[in-house]
Design an enzyme around this catalytic site. Structure first.
Site, PDB file in Angstrom:
ATOM      1  N   GLU A   1       3.115  -9.952  11.271  1.00  0.00           N
ATOM      2  CA  GLU A   1       2.736  -9.452   9.949  1.00  0.00           C
ATOM      3  C   GLU A   1       3.986  -9.028   9.170  1.00  0.00           C
ATOM      4  O   GLU A   1       4.147  -9.356   8.003  1.00  0.00           O
ATOM      5  CB  GLU A   1       1.778  -8.272  10.143  1.00  0.00           C
ATOM      6  CG  GLU A   1       1.185  -7.693   8.888  1.00  0.00           C
ATOM      7  CD  GLU A   1       0.278  -6.505   9.202  1.00  0.00           C
ATOM      8  OE1 GLU A   1       0.168  -6.126  10.392  1.00  0.00           O
ATOM      9  OE2 GLU A   1      -0.300  -5.956   8.254  1.00  0.00           O
TER      10      GLU A   1
ATOM     11  N   ASP B   1       0.771  -1.244   0.000  1.00  0.00           N
ATOM     12  CA  ASP B   1       0.000   0.000   0.000  1.00  0.00           C
ATOM     13  C   ASP B   1       0.804   1.298   0.000  1.00  0.00           C
ATOM     14  O   ASP B   1       0.555   2.186  -0.787  1.00  0.00           O
ATOM     15  CB  ASP B   1      -0.924   0.018   1.225  1.00  0.00           C
ATOM     16  CG  ASP B   1      -1.676  -1.284   1.394  1.00  0.00           C
ATOM     17  OD1 ASP B   1      -1.669  -2.112   0.476  1.00  0.00           O
ATOM     18  OD2 ASP B   1      -2.273  -1.473   2.464  1.00  0.00           O
TER      19      ASP B   1
HETATM   20  C1  9WN Z   1      -5.751  -2.661   2.734  1.00  0.00           C
HETATM   21  C2  9WN Z   1      -4.698  -7.835   4.571  1.00  0.00           C
HETATM   22  C3  9WN Z   1      -4.117  -6.683   3.754  1.00  0.00           C
HETATM   23  C4  9WN Z   1      -3.026  -7.145   2.773  1.00  0.00           C
HETATM   24  C5  9WN Z   1      -2.272  -5.980   2.163  1.00  0.00           C
HETATM   25  C6  9WN Z   1      -1.758  -5.097   3.295  1.00  0.00           C
HETATM   26  C7  9WN Z   1      -2.914  -4.625   4.162  1.00  0.00           C
HETATM   27  C8  9WN Z   1      -5.018  -3.327   3.903  1.00  0.00           C
HETATM   28  C9  9WN Z   1      -4.842  -2.352   5.047  1.00  0.00           C
HETATM   29  O1  9WN Z   1      -3.601  -5.738   4.705  1.00  0.00           O
HETATM   30  O2  9WN Z   1      -3.765  -3.808   3.377  1.00  0.00           O
HETATM   31  O3  9WN Z   1      -6.063  -3.625   1.766  1.00  0.00           O
HETATM   32  O4  9WN Z   1      -5.852  -2.090   5.730  1.00  0.00           O
HETATM   33  O5  9WN Z   1      -3.744  -1.840   5.267  1.00  0.00           O
HETATM   34  O6  9WN Z   1      -1.061  -4.007   2.799  1.00  0.00           O
HETATM   35  O7  9WN Z   1      -1.216  -6.449   1.372  1.00  0.00           O
HETATM   36  O8  9WN Z   1      -3.615  -7.894   1.756  1.00  0.00           O
HETATM   37  O9  9WN Z   1      -3.659  -8.550   5.169  1.00  0.00           O
END
Ligand code: 9WN
Length: 451
Positions: A423, A188
């Site tokens: 994570e 992100d």
């Molecule tokens: C937005 C779920 C997701 C991953 C992404 C990570 C994070 C979300 C957030 O979490 O993104 O989609 O709320 O930050 O960046 O890679 O799929 O684990």
């Protein structure tokens, strides 16, 4: 005790040293079990309590070894939310959860107002299409009649996922997929998106009107900033106002980027589909031909001979983006990547920027660790993530670098043995960051331990 509270280093070892493989394996299985939610696995009970698209793919690869039937349910649950146009939404919301369990929730996406959407609430974005590869690996990890039947059922949906990307998201008409939001990259707040994001008009103060869920569960210094979030919301609003239709994106959509990782996954999916087609008695030829065209386009459009790595292309300016992030290494997963690019990427991987070695001194970072704006604590701006290391390792094995692949594997297992199924991890010390009970970390460490 919640899964999040249980996954601490102390739970791994009483002596304070790194845990033995059997203990790592046990922790990984416990983490996946604790995050299982009736027909899917949540990435994290606290931070991400719904179902996410590329998470489910990585998770299915690990589940195939311990609960193969759950691996197929995981993928089936996700694909039940596929839109009529073939897009696989990046979030599938669990209707049983309270409003505010995640931000931005269904009320922000309003998927029901768009055309051809499923009955469940979803986001309108996609994530890297790693599902065909996951389905193939899940089958290879647990071959058998049930797996073959599940593959047969998934195959048309996987083909439709690719068709959506090829037909609706080739904004430049160059054979590559364009992402319309940084969330689509899965990385992100990568420095790769700083330049295109700077052009998205938004004010951090907008966030005063909302309650961010992530910073209530993780240190704000380890997460994207409020200005990032203001821009994320502005881009979501622009896409939603277009009814999530992809026609005319080039005219006024505020974020349009060709990402090396997304397109490497897109190409790798065609290679995986070719193998799946062969298993099912279909013709693998068309998939192989499409895979070759994607690799050719990736090299032509995103490889920068000046830096010797792949860079994203900002379609709003037409220029390659200069930040050297780990995204650039991921085309290694393509088995047909030409030798010239493979060799250059191995040099880049071994450089002081990324430090891949037979004996790694430090974990693989997500960004050039020599860059002045390298941030060891902030999410995708430096920390080490297992899904990325897992993909790069796979690429190194594919292209005949087993020693480097072994170094990376050892480093990744060491991270989990020392800190638990976090994570992400501090790229110098290996300290665990973000959610302490993260599903893809658990799933992929299981996959690494299997060899
Ligand atoms: C937005 C779920 C997701 C991953 C992404 C990570 C994070 C979300 C957030 O979490 O993104 O989609 O709320 O930050 O960046 O890679 O799929 O684990």
């Amino acid at each position: 005790m919640t899964a999040d509270a249980g996954a601490t280093p102390a739970a791994l070892t009483r002596t304070g040293g790194p845990a033995e493989p059997a203990a790592v394996r046990r922790l990984a299985v416990d983490t996946l079990d604790a995050n299982w939610e009736h027909d899917h696995t949540v990435p994290s009970r606290t931070l991400y309590p719904h179902q996410w698209s590329w998470d489910s793919a990585f998770i299915a690869i690990g589940l195939a070894q311990v609960h193969p039937e759950r691996a197929w349910r995981e993928l089936a649950s996700l694909f039940r939310a596929q839109w009529a146009d073939g897009r696989v939404p990046h979030i599938l919301f669990n209707p049983a959860l309270r409003v505010g369990a995640y931000f931005p929730g269904p009320e922000m996406w309003r998927s029901a107002d768009a055309q051809g959407t499923p009955t469940v609430d979803t986001s309108g974005l996609v994530q890297p299409p790693v599902h065909a590869l996951a389905a193939l690996l899940a089958y290879q990890r647990a071959p058998g009649v049930a797996g073959l039947a599940a593959l047969r059922q998934l195959y048309p949906a996987l083909v439709a996922e690719q068709r959506y990307l090829a037909d609706r998201r080739d904004v430049a008409g160059d054979g590559l997929v364009c992402i319309v939001h940084p969330w689509e990259s899965g990385l992100d707040n990568s420095p790769a998106w700083d330049a295109p994001m700077a052009a998205v008009p938004a004010e951090a103060a907008v966030m005063r009107a909302y309650r961010r869920h992530d910073t209530a569960h993780a240190d704000a210094a380890h997460r994207p900033t409020d200005l990032d979030y203001a821009r994320y919301l502005a881009i979501v609003a622009a896409y939603r106002e277009h009814g999530y239709a992809d026609r005319g994106l080039a005219d006024d959509h505020p974020f349009l980027v060709e990402c090396p990782l997304f397109n490497a996954a897109f190409g790798s999916a065609e290679h995986a589909l070719a193998e799946i087609a062969a298993l099912l008695g279909h013709d693998p030829g068309p998939h192989r031909a499409r895979a070759a065209r994607i690799t050719e386009a990736l090299v032509r459009r995103l490889y920068d001979p000046a830096t010797g790595t792949f860079q994203p292309r900002d379609l709003r300016t037409g220029r390659l983006i200069g930040a050297r992030t780990v995204l650039g290494l991921t085309p290694l997963v393509l088995p047909d990547l030409p030798t010239r690019q493979v060799d250059a990427l191995v040099v880049e991987a071994r450089s002081a920027r990324f430090g891949v070695a037979r004996h790694m001194e430090r974990p693989l970072p997500t960004y050039d660790r020599t860059a002045p704006d390298f941030e060891p604590l902030r999410y995708w701006r430096g920390p080490s993530w297992l899904n990325i290391g897992w993909l790069v390792r796979r690429g190194l094995l594919t292209h005949g670098h087993p020693e480097l692949a072994a170094g990376l594997r050892h480093s990744m297992i060491g991270l989990v043995a020392g800190a638990g199924c976090h994570e992400y991890f501090h790229p110098d010390t290996g300290v665990g960051l973000g959610s302490p009970a993260f599903s893809w970390t658990a799933a992929l460490v299981l996959d690494l331990l299997r060899e």
